[in-house]
Scaffold this motif. Structure first.
Motif, PDB file in Angstrom:
ATOM      1  N   SER A   1      32.451  32.393  33.223  1.00 23.05           N
ATOM      2  CA  SER A   1      33.599  31.477  33.699  1.00 23.05           C
ATOM      3  C   SER A   1      34.475  31.345  34.565  1.00 23.05           C
ATOM      4  CB  SER A   1      34.307  31.023  32.267  1.00 23.05           C
ATOM      5  OG  SER A   1      34.864  32.899  32.165  1.00 23.05           O
ATOM      6  N   ALA A   2      35.836  30.999  34.686  1.00 22.05           N
ATOM      7  CA  ALA A   2      36.777  31.088  35.730  1.00 22.05           C
ATOM      8  C   ALA A   2      37.202  32.403  35.598  1.00 22.05           C
ATOM      9  CB  ALA A   2      37.653  30.146  36.441  1.00 22.05           C
ATOM     10  N   ASP A   3      37.576  32.571  33.954  1.00 22.40           N
ATOM     11  CA  ASP A   3      38.358  33.731  33.377  1.00 22.40           C
ATOM     12  C   ASP A   3      37.713  34.905  33.693  1.00 22.40           C
ATOM     13  OD1 ASP A   3      40.819  32.561  33.069  1.00 22.40           O
ATOM     14  OD2 ASP A   3      40.387  32.261  30.617  1.00 22.40           O
ATOM     15  N   ASP A   4      36.535  34.557  33.556  1.00 26.24           N
ATOM     16  CA  ASP A   4      35.161  35.651  33.762  1.00 26.24           C
ATOM     17  C   ASP A   4      35.081  36.443  35.222  1.00 26.24           C
ATOM     18  OD1 ASP A   4      34.105  36.126  31.022  1.00 26.24           O
ATOM     19  OD2 ASP A   4      32.793  34.880  31.460  1.00 26.24           O
ATOM     20  N   LEU A   5      35.475  35.323  36.011  1.00 22.35           N
ATOM     21  CA  LEU A   5      35.068  36.250  38.047  1.00 22.35           C
ATOM     22  C   LEU A   5      36.661  36.574  37.793  1.00 22.35           C
ATOM     23  CD1 LEU A   5      33.029  32.510  38.867  1.00 22.35           C
ATOM     24  CD2 LEU A   5      32.243  35.080  38.995  1.00 22.35           C
ATOM     25  N   VAL A   6      37.453  35.457  37.632  1.00 18.26           N
ATOM     26  CA  VAL A   6      39.156  36.717  37.576  1.00 18.26           C
ATOM     27  C   VAL A   6      39.011  38.576  37.105  1.00 18.26           C
ATOM     28  CG1 VAL A   6      41.217  36.502  37.476  1.00 18.26           C
ATOM     29  CG2 VAL A   6      39.968  34.676  38.069  1.00 18.26           C
ATOM     30  N   SER A   7      38.381  38.124  35.887  1.00 19.83           N
ATOM     31  CA  SER A   7      38.302  39.280  34.948  1.00 19.83           C
ATOM     32  C   SER A   7      37.553  40.284  36.422  1.00 19.83           C
ATOM     33  CB  SER A   7      37.834  39.590  33.482  1.00 19.83           C
ATOM     34  OG  SER A   7      37.468  40.060  33.587  1.00 19.83           O
ATOM     35  N   GLN A   8      36.500  39.811  36.495  1.00 20.96           N
ATOM     36  CA  GLN A   8      35.238  40.555  37.423  1.00 20.96           C
ATOM     37  C   GLN A   8      36.634  42.055  39.118  1.00 20.96           C
ATOM     38  OE1 GLN A   8      31.638  39.441  38.707  1.00 20.96           O
ATOM     39  NE2 GLN A   8      31.278  38.070  36.974  1.00 20.96           N
ATOM     40  N   PHE A   9      36.963  40.034  38.885  1.00 21.46           N
ATOM     41  CA  PHE A   9      38.133  40.271  40.395  1.00 21.46           C
ATOM     42  C   PHE A   9      39.126  42.168  40.622  1.00 21.46           C
ATOM     43  CE2 PHE A   9      42.403  39.750  42.441  1.00 21.46           C
ATOM     44  CZ  PHE A   9      41.647  39.534  43.663  1.00 21.46           C
ATOM     45  N   ARG A  10      40.392  41.611  39.038  1.00 28.12           N
ATOM     46  CA  ARG A  10      41.208  42.783  38.349  1.00 28.12           C
ATOM     47  C   ARG A  10      40.436  43.811  38.202  1.00 28.12           C
ATOM     48  NH1 ARG A  10      45.453  40.385  37.405  1.00 28.12           N
ATOM     49  NH2 ARG A  10      45.769  38.310  36.947  1.00 28.12           N
ATOM     50  N   LYS A  11      39.023  44.135  37.590  1.00 25.83           N
ATOM     51  CA  LYS A  11      38.621  45.391  37.381  1.00 25.83           C
ATOM     52  C   LYS A  11      38.090  46.191  39.346  1.00 25.83           C
ATOM     53  CE  LYS A  11      36.734  44.047  32.948  1.00 25.83           C
ATOM     54  NZ  LYS A  11      35.670  43.430  31.950  1.00 25.83           N
ATOM     55  N   ALA A  12      37.538  45.018  40.322  1.00 30.45           N
ATOM     56  CA  ALA A  12      36.910  45.470  41.489  1.00 30.45           C
ATOM     57  C   ALA A  12      38.457  46.037  41.704  1.00 30.45           C
ATOM     58  CB  ALA A  12      36.603  44.597  41.285  1.00 30.45           C
ATOM     59  N   MET A  13      39.545  45.825  41.762  1.00 37.23           N
ATOM     60  CA  MET A  13      41.089  46.013  42.295  1.00 37.23           C
ATOM     61  C   MET A  13      40.795  47.490  42.336  1.00 37.23           C
ATOM     62  SD  MET A  13      41.515  43.947  44.842  1.00 37.23           S
ATOM     63  CE  MET A  13      43.112  43.609  45.294  1.00 37.23           C
ATOM     64  N   VAL A  14      40.766  47.775  40.870  1.00 37.92           N
ATOM     65  CA  VAL A  14      41.982  48.780  40.160  1.00 37.92           C
ATOM     66  C   VAL A  14      40.866  49.706  41.319  1.00 37.92           C
ATOM     67  CG1 VAL A  14      41.375  50.594  38.358  1.00 37.92           C
ATOM     68  CG2 VAL A  14      41.458  48.584  38.141  1.00 37.92           C
ATOM     69  N   LYS A  15      40.090  50.315  41.796  1.00 40.69           N
ATOM     70  CA  LYS A  15      39.239  50.849  42.713  1.00 40.69           C
ATOM     71  C   LYS A  15      39.691  51.339  44.324  1.00 40.69           C
ATOM     72  CE  LYS A  15      35.360  53.033  43.529  1.00 40.69           C
ATOM     73  NZ  LYS A  15      33.778  54.263  42.265  1.00 40.69           N
ATOM     74  N   ALA A  16      40.955  50.304  44.817  1.00 43.11           N
ATOM     75  CA  ALA A  16      41.130  50.745  45.569  1.00 43.11           C
ATOM     76  C   ALA A  16      42.401  51.134  45.378  1.00 43.11           C
ATOM     77  CB  ALA A  16      41.455  49.605  46.102  1.00 43.11           C
ATOM     78  N   SER A  17      43.242  51.510  44.577  1.00 43.70           N
ATOM     79  CA  SER A  17      44.273  52.181  43.178  1.00 43.70           C
ATOM     80  C   SER A  17      45.090  52.883  44.382  1.00 43.70           C
ATOM     81  CB  SER A  17      44.426  52.451  42.115  1.00 43.70           C
ATOM     82  OG  SER A  17      44.073  53.534  42.138  1.00 43.70           O
ATOM     83  N   LYS A  18      43.872  54.152  44.977  1.00 42.75           N
ATOM     84  CA  LYS A  18      45.393  55.244  46.241  1.00 42.75           C
ATOM     85  C   LYS A  18      45.276  54.202  47.343  1.00 42.75           C
ATOM     86  CE  LYS A  18      40.010  56.472  47.376  1.00 42.75           C
ATOM     87  NZ  LYS A  18      38.740  57.952  47.472  1.00 42.75           N
ATOM     88  N   PHE A  19      44.878  53.361  47.723  1.00 41.84           N
ATOM     89  CA  PHE A  19      45.048  52.979  48.985  1.00 41.84           C
ATOM     90  C   PHE A  19      46.681  52.092  49.452  1.00 41.84           C
ATOM     91  CE2 PHE A  19      39.952  52.270  50.036  1.00 41.84           C
ATOM     92  CZ  PHE A  19      40.271  53.129  49.853  1.00 41.84           C
ATOM     93  N   ASP A  20      47.503  52.488  50.586  1.00 41.88           N
ATOM     94  CA  ASP A  20      48.125  52.119  50.483  1.00 41.88           C
ATOM     95  C   ASP A  20      47.853  50.437  51.281  1.00 41.88           C
ATOM     96  OD1 ASP A  20      49.916  53.494  49.556  1.00 41.88           O
ATOM     97  OD2 ASP A  20      49.781  55.202  51.113  1.00 41.88           O
TER      98      ASP A  20
END
Length: 346
Positions: free
Chosen positions: A74-93
């Protein structure tokens, strides 16, 4: 039997394990050459309903179709995939985001408009993200899709990556089975350019049924012909992915991945001809049996040099590479043509 039918037959024999719909297929960080600088990058591969072309057969070398979901997220599933992926870049400015699917990010059947709208808006709101790259087949790159993306990204740089693979319609049809023409690519690239969107073009070194020398020369020609429409050209070295026609041939001794010496030669020739064009290559699986390789002694060193050049765009990174196997490669360039149908393996 058509090439598309054979590819589909192989695909239908594969078993795919069910996976969570709210988890991306893969996420990783790295570095890319961007506008003269080396920048941090976050790459995410969404798990979508899959590439429409792959469902009817698809490309001879592509195993990414098996990353698709059993049922459409679903659209919500895809947005959830995106949010989880973005965590990987938490150390980047500051970083660039590259978004891929097993097909096309701009295909509404894979990524519905409301999911696309939300994801692009979240990227625009994130001050750390300076550029967004998405991948798509050319048929989904339209005036409407470009304007839709730009309306949400606003001030964030935007680039579309297209897997052209070769400028030769003959090779793309009968070796890669890509399902579109060079003219289709040109149309899509021109639409992107007219909207101020950058174009990244993927080329494929040594698809099946092509001797080493012909494959090398085809990429040199393809860089020349695609350069007019491209801001960046990325040359992928064909490897043997599971559940593909290439694996079928490789298991029978009818295919060998390209030599690393071939891409070194290509980078030297094309960069000298187009010094201002960004030309990159990441030799995935270099040195492995299923990957591009030279001999065991030099594959690692040569692959590292290719990656260093891709970041620096400095041909000095490709200097001083020597190994006895280079002489064998030079002989392969001659003999592979003569032994067509029975490739020179080791």
């Amino acid at each position: 039997m058509s090439l598309n039918t054979k590819v589909l037959e192989i695909r239908q024999r594969q078993r795919i394990k069910p996976t969570p719909l709210d988890m991306p297929s893969a996420v990783w960080t790295g570095k890319d050459h961007v506008d003269g600088n080396v920048e941090n990058t976050l790459t995410m591969i969404f798990r979508t309903s899959g590439c429409w072309w792959g469902k009817v057969g698809g490309c001879t070398m592509c195993g990414y179709v098996y990353d698709s979901a059993h049922t459409s997220p679903s659209a919500d599933d895809l947005v959830s995939q995106f949010r989880k992926a973005m965590v990987k870049a938490s150390k980047f400015d500051r970083f660039m985001v590259k978004i891929f699917t097993s097909g096309s990010f701009l295909d509404e059947k894979e990524v519905p408009a409301d999911a696309l709208s939300k994801i692009l808006s979240l990227l625009e709101e994130d001050d750390r993200v300076f550029k967004v790259v998405v991948e798509s087949r050319p048929e989904f790159l339209t005036e409407a899709s470009m304007k839709f993306c730009l309306a949400h990204l606003k001030g964030t740089l935007f680039e579309v990556a297209i897997g052209l693979e070769t400028s030769s319609d003959l090779i793309r049809k009968h070796s890669i089975n890509k399902g579109f023409t060079f003219r289709d690519f040109v149309r899509a690239a021109e639409i992107a350019k007219s909207n101020g969107v950058a174009v990244k073009t993927y080329l494929m070194l040594k698809p099946p049924f092509i001797p080493e020398k012909q494959a090398l020369e085809d990429i040199v020609t393809s860089v020349r012909e695609a350069s007019v429409y491209s801001n960046v050209i990325s040359i992928n070295l064909c490897n043997v992915q599971k559940g593909t026609l290439i694996e079928y041939l490789w298991e029978r001794g009818e295919y060998r991945p390209p030599w690393l010496w071939s891409i070194v030669e290509i980078l030297k020739r094309t960069k000298k001809e187009f010094p201002h064009l960004v030309i990159t290559s990441d030799p995935v699986g270099a040195g492995a049996k299923r990957g591009p390789r030279n001999c065991k002694e030099c594959s690692g060193q040569v692959a590292d040099a290719i990656r260093a050049f891709s970041l620096s765009q400095d041909l000095h990174d490709l200097e001083g590479l020597e190994c006895d196997c280079r002489y064998l490669w030079e002989k392969v360039l001659v003999l592979d043509d003569l032994s067509f149908g029975s490739p020179v393996l080791e």
